[in-house]
Design a protein around this motif. Structure first.
Motif, short mmCIF file in Angstrom:
data_model
loop_
_atom_site.label_atom_id
_atom_site.label_comp_id
_atom_site.label_asym_id
_atom_site.label_seq_id
_atom_site.Cartn_x
_atom_site.Cartn_y
_atom_site.Cartn_z
N LEU A 1 -18.50 -20.25 2.02
CA LEU A 1 -19.17 -20.91 1.41
C LEU A 1 -19.82 -19.83 0.55
CD1 LEU A 1 -21.77 -23.12 0.98
CD2 LEU A 1 -23.00 -22.20 2.68
N PHE A 2 -20.30 -19.22 -0.40
CA PHE A 2 -20.84 -18.67 -1.40
C PHE A 2 -19.15 -17.24 -1.38
CE2 PHE A 2 -24.40 -19.93 0.57
CZ PHE A 2 -24.80 -20.02 -0.70
N GLY A 3 -17.91 -17.37 -1.28
CA GLY A 3 -16.64 -16.87 -0.47
C GLY A 3 -16.47 -16.38 0.34
N ILE A 4 -17.51 -17.17 1.65
CA ILE A 4 -17.32 -16.67 2.67
C ILE A 4 -16.67 -18.02 3.77
CG2 ILE A 4 -18.39 -15.76 4.50
CD1 ILE A 4 -20.72 -14.38 2.95
N SER A 5 -16.00 -17.04 4.27
CA SER A 5 -15.06 -17.87 5.53
C SER A 5 -15.52 -17.87 5.87
CB SER A 5 -13.37 -17.46 5.59
OG SER A 5 -14.25 -16.56 6.39
N LEU A 6 -15.88 -19.13 7.28
CA LEU A 6 -15.99 -19.64 8.24
C LEU A 6 -16.05 -18.33 9.47
CD1 LEU A 6 -14.86 -23.29 9.22
CD2 LEU A 6 -16.95 -22.78 8.81
N ALA A 7 -15.34 -17.60 9.79
CA ALA A 7 -14.77 -16.10 9.96
C ALA A 7 -15.39 -15.39 9.91
CB ALA A 7 -12.97 -16.47 10.12
N GLY A 8 -16.11 -15.63 7.98
CA GLY A 8 -16.56 -14.20 7.53
C GLY A 8 -17.70 -14.92 8.11
N TRP A 9 -18.85 -16.06 8.17
CA TRP A 9 -20.06 -16.47 8.37
C TRP A 9 -20.02 -15.65 10.20
CZ3 TRP A 9 -23.55 -16.23 5.12
CH2 TRP A 9 -23.35 -17.30 4.27
N ASN A 10 -19.01 -16.62 10.76
CA ASN A 10 -19.23 -15.88 12.22
C ASN A 10 -19.26 -14.70 12.21
OD1 ASN A 10 -18.94 -16.91 15.33
ND2 ASN A 10 -16.86 -15.04 14.88
N PHE A 11 -18.81 -14.03 11.84
CA PHE A 11 -18.55 -12.16 11.86
C PHE A 11 -20.69 -11.44 10.95
CE2 PHE A 11 -19.42 -7.99 8.75
CZ PHE A 11 -18.99 -7.66 9.95
N LEU A 12 -20.80 -12.40 10.16
CA LEU A 12 -22.22 -11.54 10.26
C LEU A 12 -22.79 -12.19 11.30
CD1 LEU A 12 -22.16 -13.23 6.01
CD2 LEU A 12 -22.00 -10.32 6.94
N PHE A 13 -23.12 -13.89 11.18
CA PHE A 13 -24.35 -14.40 12.58
C PHE A 13 -24.11 -13.78 13.84
CE2 PHE A 13 -24.06 -18.06 9.48
CZ PHE A 13 -25.74 -18.25 9.34
N SER A 14 -22.93 -13.40 14.35
CA SER A 14 -23.37 -13.42 15.61
C SER A 14 -23.14 -11.43 15.78
CB SER A 14 -21.33 -13.39 16.55
OG SER A 14 -21.04 -14.45 16.44
#
Length: 158
Positions: free
Chosen positions: A128-141
């Motif tokens: 989403l917006f070029g950010i993978s699920l792992a990337g989103w986990n990085f940001l949120f976590s």
């Protein structure tokens, strides 16, 4: 914000954040057939630990310690997610067999080996917006874990 309400906010976030991220992971897995790779599982384990630590904080003193440990576990998951996202984006190589392209005889042997992962770690199944699920986990976590720790520190300074 009162001293106790900061601790309660940190405690609630320490429980809700990993619960929400794990819930999203399981919805992705069972609702949308996005099965986890090995590195995806590595990200889940610290969230499971964070949930347990957050639950302990509701019933056992010292609450700040358990909440802080949960916050650290959330950050660990985020850092693993950051590493995994880097593998998906091709910034660096992964350290598992699920991030390696096999050719020739190795590929045939691997397909016959039932322990070989079927899901590749170096390919993002969704973004989403070029950010993978792992990337989103990085940001949120990482942001969530730092918020948890920040609330505890501010609570102690009050």
């Amino acid at each position: 914000m009162a001293q106790m309400s900061r601790l309660r906010a940190a405690q609630s976030l320490a429980f809700a954040l990993p619960a929400g991220l794990l819930g999203g992971a399981y919805i992705s897995q069972y609702g949308f057939d996005m099965f986890p790779c090995e590195m995806c599982w590595w990200q889940r384990w610290p969230h499971f630990a964070a949930l347990g630590l957050a639950l302990i904080s509701f019933v056992m003193a010292p609450k700040r310690l358990w909440v802080a440990l949960a916050g650290v576990a959330v950050i660990v998951s985020g850092l693993i997610g950051g590493f995994h996202a880097g593998v998906e984006y091709g910034w660096w190589e992964g350290i598992t067999g699920c991030a390696t392209i096999l050719t020739g005889a190795d590929a045939v042997t691997s397909m016959m080996d039932t322990s070989t992962p079927l899901v590749r770690c170096d390919v993002a199944p969704w973004s989403l917006f070029g950010i993978s699920l792992a990337g989103w986990n990085f940001l949120f976590s990482c942001l969530g874990g730092l918020t948890i720790l920040g609330l505890i520190v501010r609570q102690e300074q009050s």
